[in-house]
Design a protein around this motif. Structure first.
Motif, short mmCIF file in Angstrom:
data_model
loop_
_atom_site.label_atom_id
_atom_site.label_comp_id
_atom_site.label_asym_id
_atom_site.label_seq_id
_atom_site.Cartn_x
_atom_site.Cartn_y
_atom_site.Cartn_z
N LEU A 20 59.75 -79.76 -38.85
CA LEU A 20 60.33 -80.19 -40.12
C LEU A 20 59.63 -79.51 -41.30
N GLU A 21 58.33 -79.25 -41.18
CA GLU A 21 57.63 -78.53 -42.25
C GLU A 21 58.14 -77.10 -42.39
N ALA A 22 58.51 -76.48 -41.27
CA ALA A 22 59.07 -75.13 -41.33
C ALA A 22 60.43 -75.15 -42.05
N VAL A 23 61.24 -76.17 -41.76
CA VAL A 23 62.54 -76.31 -42.43
C VAL A 23 62.31 -76.59 -43.91
N TRP A 24 61.37 -77.48 -44.22
CA TRP A 24 61.05 -77.82 -45.61
C TRP A 24 60.64 -76.57 -46.39
N ALA A 25 59.81 -75.73 -45.78
CA ALA A 25 59.33 -74.52 -46.47
C ALA A 25 60.47 -73.57 -46.83
N ALA A 26 61.54 -73.59 -46.05
CA ALA A 26 62.68 -72.71 -46.31
C ALA A 26 63.75 -73.36 -47.19
N ALA A 27 63.63 -74.66 -47.41
CA ALA A 27 64.62 -75.38 -48.22
C ALA A 27 64.54 -74.91 -49.67
N PRO A 28 65.67 -74.96 -50.40
CA PRO A 28 65.67 -74.52 -51.79
C PRO A 28 64.63 -75.27 -52.64
N GLN A 29 63.91 -74.50 -53.44
CA GLN A 29 62.90 -75.10 -54.33
C GLN A 29 63.57 -76.11 -55.25
N ASN A 30 62.91 -77.22 -55.46
CA ASN A 30 63.39 -78.30 -56.34
C ASN A 30 64.70 -78.92 -55.86
N GLY A 31 65.07 -78.67 -54.62
CA GLY A 31 66.31 -79.24 -54.08
C GLY A 31 66.11 -80.63 -53.52
N ARG A 32 67.19 -81.34 -53.42
CA ARG A 32 67.16 -82.71 -52.87
C ARG A 32 66.75 -82.71 -51.40
N GLU A 33 67.11 -81.65 -50.66
CA GLU A 33 66.74 -81.60 -49.25
C GLU A 33 65.22 -81.59 -49.07
N ARG A 34 64.52 -80.91 -49.96
CA ARG A 34 63.05 -80.87 -49.86
C ARG A 34 62.47 -82.28 -49.96
N ILE A 35 63.05 -83.10 -50.82
CA ILE A 35 62.56 -84.47 -50.98
C ILE A 35 62.82 -85.27 -49.72
N LEU A 36 64.03 -85.20 -49.20
CA LEU A 36 64.36 -85.94 -47.97
C LEU A 36 63.53 -85.42 -46.80
N LEU A 37 63.34 -84.13 -46.71
CA LEU A 37 62.51 -83.58 -45.63
C LEU A 37 61.07 -84.07 -45.74
N ARG A 38 60.53 -84.15 -46.96
CA ARG A 38 59.17 -84.69 -47.13
C ARG A 38 59.11 -86.12 -46.63
N ALA A 39 60.14 -86.91 -46.92
CA ALA A 39 60.16 -88.29 -46.44
C ALA A 39 60.17 -88.33 -44.90
N CYS A 40 60.97 -87.47 -44.30
CA CYS A 40 61.03 -87.43 -42.83
C CYS A 40 59.70 -86.98 -42.23
N ILE A 41 59.03 -86.05 -42.88
CA ILE A 41 57.72 -85.59 -42.42
C ILE A 41 56.71 -86.73 -42.52
N HIS A 42 56.74 -87.48 -43.60
CA HIS A 42 55.84 -88.63 -43.74
C HIS A 42 56.12 -89.67 -42.65
N ILE A 43 57.39 -89.87 -42.32
CA ILE A 43 57.73 -90.84 -41.28
C ILE A 43 57.22 -90.36 -39.91
N ALA A 44 57.39 -89.09 -39.61
CA ALA A 44 56.86 -88.56 -38.34
C ALA A 44 55.34 -88.72 -38.30
N ASN A 45 54.69 -88.47 -39.43
CA ASN A 45 53.25 -88.64 -39.52
C ASN A 45 52.87 -90.11 -39.32
N ALA A 46 53.62 -91.01 -39.92
CA ALA A 46 53.36 -92.44 -39.74
C ALA A 46 53.55 -92.85 -38.29
N ASN A 47 54.58 -92.32 -37.66
CA ASN A 47 54.81 -92.63 -36.24
C ASN A 47 53.63 -92.17 -35.39
N LEU A 48 53.09 -90.99 -35.70
CA LEU A 48 51.92 -90.49 -35.00
C LEU A 48 50.73 -91.43 -35.23
#
Length: 175
Positions: A74-102
């Protein structure tokens, strides 16, 4: 970046779930993760497609208990997502959730709660952003209100346990 010639059909699952500090002493299955990361373009134009195979694979990794691996993809996808885009925000949330699950798997409930809180903050920031034209982007197809409600419920508990992990694809299917 091009797709490796040995990738045909669905991506394989990692041979094991990497958990930092676990006694087995195994390092992450970087070779398998490299197959998914190779599918990510240098930059997504306009938005991240909801059906992009690396995105879907990253979400599925999380749901199958490969939390560390999910973060990596997901971090690789986030890095390629458009800067300042809404997808980057949602991807950060998903990354935090995966981290929380870990963290839940590692029995670090307070750390997991903090990560869930950060994910909730990202979703609130996403809700305040202007909605783009409808399309097949990740944000447009993801049930943000359902995930927000689930995170609020988890954070309302006195203490989190391993059973409180969040499956991201299950939220998408429930809508």
């Amino acid at each position: 970046m091009s797709v490796p010639p040995n990738v045909h059909g669905p991506l394989p699952w990692p041979q094991w779930a990497y958990v930092p500090g676990e006694a087995a002493g195994l390092d992450a299955d970087y070779e398998t993760l490299a197959l998914a990361k190779a599918l990510v373009p240098p930059v997504f134009r306009g938005y991240v497609p909801a059906r992009h195979p690396a995105l879907r694979y990253g979400l599925a990794l999380n749901d199958r208990g490969y939390s560390w691996e999910a973060q990596e993809v997901l971090e690789a996808v986030w890095a390629a997502a458009p800067q300042n885009g809404r997808e980057r925000i949602l991807l950060r949330a998903c990354i935090h959730i995966a981290n929380a699950n870990l963290r839940l798997r590692m029995q670090k409930a307070h750390s997991a709660a903090r990560m869930f809180g950060e994910a909730l903050g990202e979703l609130r920031a996403l809700s305040s952003r202007k909605v783009a034209a409808a399309g097949d982007g990740f944000v447009e197809s993801f049930p943000v209100p359902a995930l927000t409600a689930l995170l609020q419920a988890k954070l309302g508990r006195a203490e989190l346990t391993k059973a409180d992990w969040i499956a991201l694809s299950a939220i998408v299917r429930s809508q």
